[in-house]
Design an enzyme around this catalytic site. Structure first.
Site, PDB file in Angstrom:
ATOM      1  CG  PHE A 155      -0.259   0.389   2.519  1.00  0.00           C
ATOM      2  CD1 PHE A 155      -0.014   1.725   2.832  1.00  0.00           C
ATOM      3  CD2 PHE A 155       0.152  -0.583   3.420  1.00  0.00           C
ATOM      4  CE1 PHE A 155       0.635   2.074   4.013  1.00  0.00           C
ATOM      5  CE2 PHE A 155       0.804  -0.234   4.608  1.00  0.00           C
ATOM      6  CZ  PHE A 155       1.044   1.093   4.886  1.00  0.00           C
ATOM      7  CE  LYS A 179      -2.871  -8.415  -4.480  1.00  0.00           C
ATOM      8  NZ  LYS A 179      -3.499  -7.247  -3.818  1.00  0.00           N
ATOM      9  CD  GLU A 182      -5.695  -6.044  -0.207  1.00  0.00           C
ATOM     10  OE1 GLU A 182      -4.722  -5.829  -0.961  1.00  0.00           O
ATOM     11  OE2 GLU A 182      -5.710  -6.970   0.632  1.00  0.00           O
ATOM     12  CB  SER A 232       4.483  -7.611   5.557  1.00  0.00           C
ATOM     13  OG  SER A 232       3.590  -8.603   5.105  1.00  0.00           O
ATOM     14  CB  CYS A 287      10.423  -0.773   2.616  1.00  0.00           C
ATOM     15  SG  CYS A 287      11.211  -0.190   1.129  1.00  0.00           S
ATOM     16  CD  GLU A 388       8.125  -3.256   8.255  1.00  0.00           C
ATOM     17  OE1 GLU A 388       7.507  -4.311   8.024  1.00  0.00           O
ATOM     18  OE2 GLU A 388       8.642  -2.569   7.353  1.00  0.00           O
TER      19      GLU A 388
HETATM   20  P1  NAD Z   1       1.306  -6.755   2.953  1.00  0.00           P
HETATM   21  O1  NAD Z   1       2.326  -7.822   3.009  1.00  0.00           O
HETATM   22  O2  NAD Z   1       0.213  -6.757   3.940  1.00  0.00           O
HETATM   23  O3  NAD Z   1       0.606  -6.739   1.507  1.00  0.00           O
HETATM   24  C1  NAD Z   1       1.355  -6.764   0.325  1.00  0.00           C
HETATM   25  C2  NAD Z   1       0.543  -7.453  -0.759  1.00  0.00           C
HETATM   26  O4  NAD Z   1       0.314  -8.813  -0.381  1.00  0.00           O
HETATM   27  C3  NAD Z   1      -0.816  -6.821  -0.993  1.00  0.00           C
HETATM   28  O5  NAD Z   1      -1.032  -6.738  -2.383  1.00  0.00           O
HETATM   29  C4  NAD Z   1      -1.789  -7.771  -0.303  1.00  0.00           C
HETATM   30  O6  NAD Z   1      -3.006  -7.866  -0.993  1.00  0.00           O
HETATM   31  C5  NAD Z   1      -1.091  -9.116  -0.343  1.00  0.00           C
HETATM   32  N1  NAD Z   1      -1.324  -9.930   0.857  1.00  0.00           N
HETATM   33  C6  NAD Z   1      -1.469  -9.487   2.138  1.00  0.00           C
HETATM   34  N2  NAD Z   1      -1.619 -10.528   2.981  1.00  0.00           N
HETATM   35  C7  NAD Z   1      -1.563 -11.647   2.233  1.00  0.00           C
HETATM   36  C8  NAD Z   1      -1.647 -13.043   2.522  1.00  0.00           C
HETATM   37  N3  NAD Z   1      -1.808 -13.485   3.767  1.00  0.00           N
HETATM   38  N4  NAD Z   1      -1.538 -13.909   1.510  1.00  0.00           N
HETATM   39  C9  NAD Z   1      -1.358 -13.484   0.257  1.00  0.00           C
HETATM   40  N5  NAD Z   1      -1.272 -12.173  -0.079  1.00  0.00           N
HETATM   41  C10 NAD Z   1      -1.370 -11.271   0.885  1.00  0.00           C
HETATM   42  O7  NAD Z   1       2.107  -5.364   2.983  1.00  0.00           O
HETATM   43  P2  NAD Z   1       1.512  -3.892   3.097  1.00  0.00           P
HETATM   44  O8  NAD Z   1       0.996  -3.689   4.474  1.00  0.00           O
HETATM   45  O9  NAD Z   1       0.642  -3.598   1.944  1.00  0.00           O
HETATM   46  O10 NAD Z   1       2.846  -3.044   2.893  1.00  0.00           O
HETATM   47  C11 NAD Z   1       3.729  -2.714   3.938  1.00  0.00           C
HETATM   48  C12 NAD Z   1       4.876  -3.675   4.000  1.00  0.00           C
HETATM   49  O11 NAD Z   1       5.586  -3.676   2.770  1.00  0.00           O
HETATM   50  C13 NAD Z   1       5.906  -3.286   5.044  1.00  0.00           C
HETATM   51  O12 NAD Z   1       6.325  -4.454   5.706  1.00  0.00           O
HETATM   52  C14 NAD Z   1       7.052  -2.695   4.234  1.00  0.00           C
HETATM   53  O13 NAD Z   1       8.321  -2.764   4.828  1.00  0.00           O
HETATM   54  C15 NAD Z   1       6.976  -3.534   3.007  1.00  0.00           C
HETATM   55  N6  NAD Z   1       7.617  -2.900   1.877  1.00  0.00           N
HETATM   56  C16 NAD Z   1       8.823  -3.376   1.494  1.00  0.00           C
HETATM   57  C17 NAD Z   1       9.519  -2.776   0.449  1.00  0.00           C
HETATM   58  C18 NAD Z   1      10.864  -3.271   0.037  1.00  0.00           C
HETATM   59  O14 NAD Z   1      11.381  -2.785  -0.951  1.00  0.00           O
HETATM   60  N7  NAD Z   1      11.451  -4.208   0.740  1.00  0.00           N
HETATM   61  C19 NAD Z   1       8.936  -1.693  -0.218  1.00  0.00           C
HETATM   62  C20 NAD Z   1       7.678  -1.243   0.187  1.00  0.00           C
HETATM   63  C21 NAD Z   1       7.023  -1.863   1.242  1.00  0.00           C
END
Ligand code: NAD
Length: 501
Positions: A155, A179, A182, A232, A287, A388
């Site tokens: 997000f 994708k 959401e 994450s 991140c 985090e």
């Molecule tokens: P998230 O992991 O909750 O969601 C990321 C994606 O995975 C979304 O599209 C979501 O729909 C999907 N998703 C969520 N839970 C899922 C599950 N159980 N099974 C399958 N798909 C699932 O992450 P977020 O809250 O949207 O974003 C924040 C996180 O992203 C933080 O941990 C941040 O550090 C990380 N991030 C990392 C980088 C990097 O370059 N390493 C860059 C940006 C964000």
């Protein structure tokens, strides 16, 4: 509050805006600064994903028939189109995600930079040739597209992160399924309006809105060849393992806990600016956000008054107002999780130098504010140092020496980015040599590499081999094929490949 007139977002499949047919549910997309419902996003089902993958597979041949140079020209045109929509996209980012407009503009500028980098594909996708590996025999490695590539994104960068992948994937001749998150699906609707206007062969780019079910579908889908994930750490692991199980190429960028080491000789004012931008920009939801300051020796005494003073002066509010320094966090659930972390750290003995929890009551119903927070005197093993938080919460840990600071940084299970603030080149040299992280800043608070360099962390912050964007993107989005050849009518005579090389 959603009304019956609230727009339900379409998917984009085979060159058409298409309502989700197999949606299992719909979610509100909310402006976190106002609580206003902006749209509803469908949680698409497997029929929608199947349609997108089928379209992407069907587009592989027509897209490969477009020359590399013509593909690059499409990206030049995309760049111009995105520049024309730059402000619309920045406002969309602020409205759906919460970061300030200044931050959102910087994000969109970086998104466009990704397209600029991908425009170089006729150069960057070139292979290698060695003449005469044996007499009259040449060897060459050529690069070809991988196939249908998917990306699953978080997000916190609704504009940029999808574009760490999309422009490079299609530049290399692949077709693509995105994708979006959401929680923030709106900005990509604008980007896809501009992709739609390019008149690409239908199916080259596809967008499927949804959540977990679409992700699980992508991992299992036999029609998808490569998967990129950003999000994450626990989900990165699920994606990495799931995609590998079905034989896909995969890169999964996960969570982070980034340290900013401040040496006693650091230039205080610039260091404070760097730390504040890193810890509180995008309300700490990057991140690359620096969330732990490690002061070395007397740096603590020199830094803290200025850091606390500057933090207290930050204004919190709707990021669309250009005088605001820190916008809301993405959702009420995120707000409650973050304030819970602060409560727990205080219970564990941290000194609350700046308390942002008061801001959580501000703003209209459904808004989600947390003010910048500083927790000082925290033990290096405290959960808030290890895990985090992903909010505007900065933890301060003291180290006696650079050695101890490096030990603290390297004890983390994450290794995304880290910065050192000092004018001492020898300290910098040691730091960059010894520290276990993928991206290093020297007197830079957010050391996020530009599009032309690879982006990724180490350890639990990254699973895979090839990083995002820059030269790694071309590696990820191409398969190598090596051709060894000779011709008999050259008039040069011919040797034996095996005997003579
Ligand atoms: P998230 O992991 O909750 O969601 C990321 C994606 O995975 C979304 O599209 C979501 O729909 C999907 N998703 C969520 N839970 C899922 C599950 N159980 N099974 C399958 N798909 C699932 O992450 P977020 O809250 O949207 O974003 C924040 C996180 O992203 C933080 O941990 C941040 O550090 C990380 N991030 C990392 C980088 C990097 O370059 N390493 C860059 C940006 C964000």
């Amino acid at each position: 509050m959603a009304t019956t007139a609230t727009r339900v977002l379409d998917n984009y499949i085979a060159g058409q805006w298409t309502p989700a047919t197999g949606a299992t549910d719909e979610l509100d997309v909310t402006n976190p600064a106002t609580g206003e419902v902006l749209a509803r996003v469908p949680l698409s089902g497997s029929a929608d994903l199947d349609a997108a993958v089928a379209a992407a597979r069907a587009a592989l041949k027509p897209w490969r028939d477009v020359s590399t140079i013509a593909r690059a020209r499409k990206l030049f045109e995309l760049r111009e189109r995105l520049v024309a929509r730059q402000e619309d996209m920045a406002r969309s980012v602020t409205t759906e995600m919460g970061k300030t407009l200044v931050d959102a503009r910087a994000e969109v500028a970086r998104m466009i930079e990704m397209v600029e980098c991908a425009c170089a594909i006729p150069t960057t996708m070139q292979g290698r040739v060695l003449e005469d590996v044996a007499r009259n025999i040449d060897a060459e490695t050529i690069r070809q597209p991988v196939g249908v590539c998917a990306a699953i994104v978080p997000f916190n960068f609704p504009a940029m992160v999808p574009f760490w992948f999309l422009p490079f994937a299609i530049a290399c001749g692949n077709t693509f399924v995105l994708k979006p998150s959401e929680q923030v699906p709106l900005t990509q609707q604008i980007a896809f309006e501009e992709l739609d206007a390019l008149d690409l062969p239908p199916g080259v780019v596809n967008l499927v809105n949804g959540g977990r079910e679409v992700v699980e579908g992508i991992l299992a889908h036999p029609g998808i060849d490569a998967v990129s994930f950003v999000g994450s750490a626990p989900v990165a692991k699920i994606v990495y393992e799931g995609a590998a199980k079905t034989g896909k190429r995969v890169q999964a960028l996960g969570g982070a806990k980034n340290h900013m080491v401040v040496m006693p000789d650091a230039v205080v004012e610039e260091t404070v600016n760097g730390i504040i931008g890193s810890a509180f920009g995008a309300a700490g939801q990057r991140c690359m956000a620096g969330s732990v300051v490690v002061t070395v020796g007397e740096a603590h005494e020199r830094l803290m008054p200025a850091l606390v003073g500057a933090t207290e002066r930050l204004s919190v509010g709707d990021g669309i107002d250009e005088s605001v320094d820190v916008g809301p966090v993405v959702s009420c659930a995120a707000r409650d999780r973050i304030t819970g972390w602060i409560d727990r750290a205080v219970e564990d003995g941290a000194t609350l130098s700046v308390d942002g929890r008061g801001a959580s009551g501000d703003g209209p119903e459904g808004s989600s504010f947390v003010g910048p927070t500083i927790l000082d005197d925290v033990s290096r093993d405290a959960p808030i140092v290890q895990e985090e938080v992903f909010g505007p919460v900065l933890t301060v840990v003291q180290a006696a020496s650079l050695d101890e600071a490096i030990e603290i940084v390297n004890a983390s299970r994450f290794g995304n980015g880290t910065s050192i603030f000092t004018e001492n080149a020898a300290a910098v040299r040691r730091y960059r040599h010894e520290v276990e992280a993928g991206m290093i800043g020297v007197n830079i608070g957010v050391a996020a590499p530009v599009a032309f360099f690879p982006f990724s962390g180490w350890k639990d912050s990254f699973l895979g081999d090839l990083h995002a964007h820059g030269p790694d993107a071309v590696e990820f989005y191409t398969r190598k094929k090596t051709v060894t050849s000779r011709y008999f009518s050259s008039g040069q005579g011919h040797g034996s490949y095996f005997v003579e090389h």
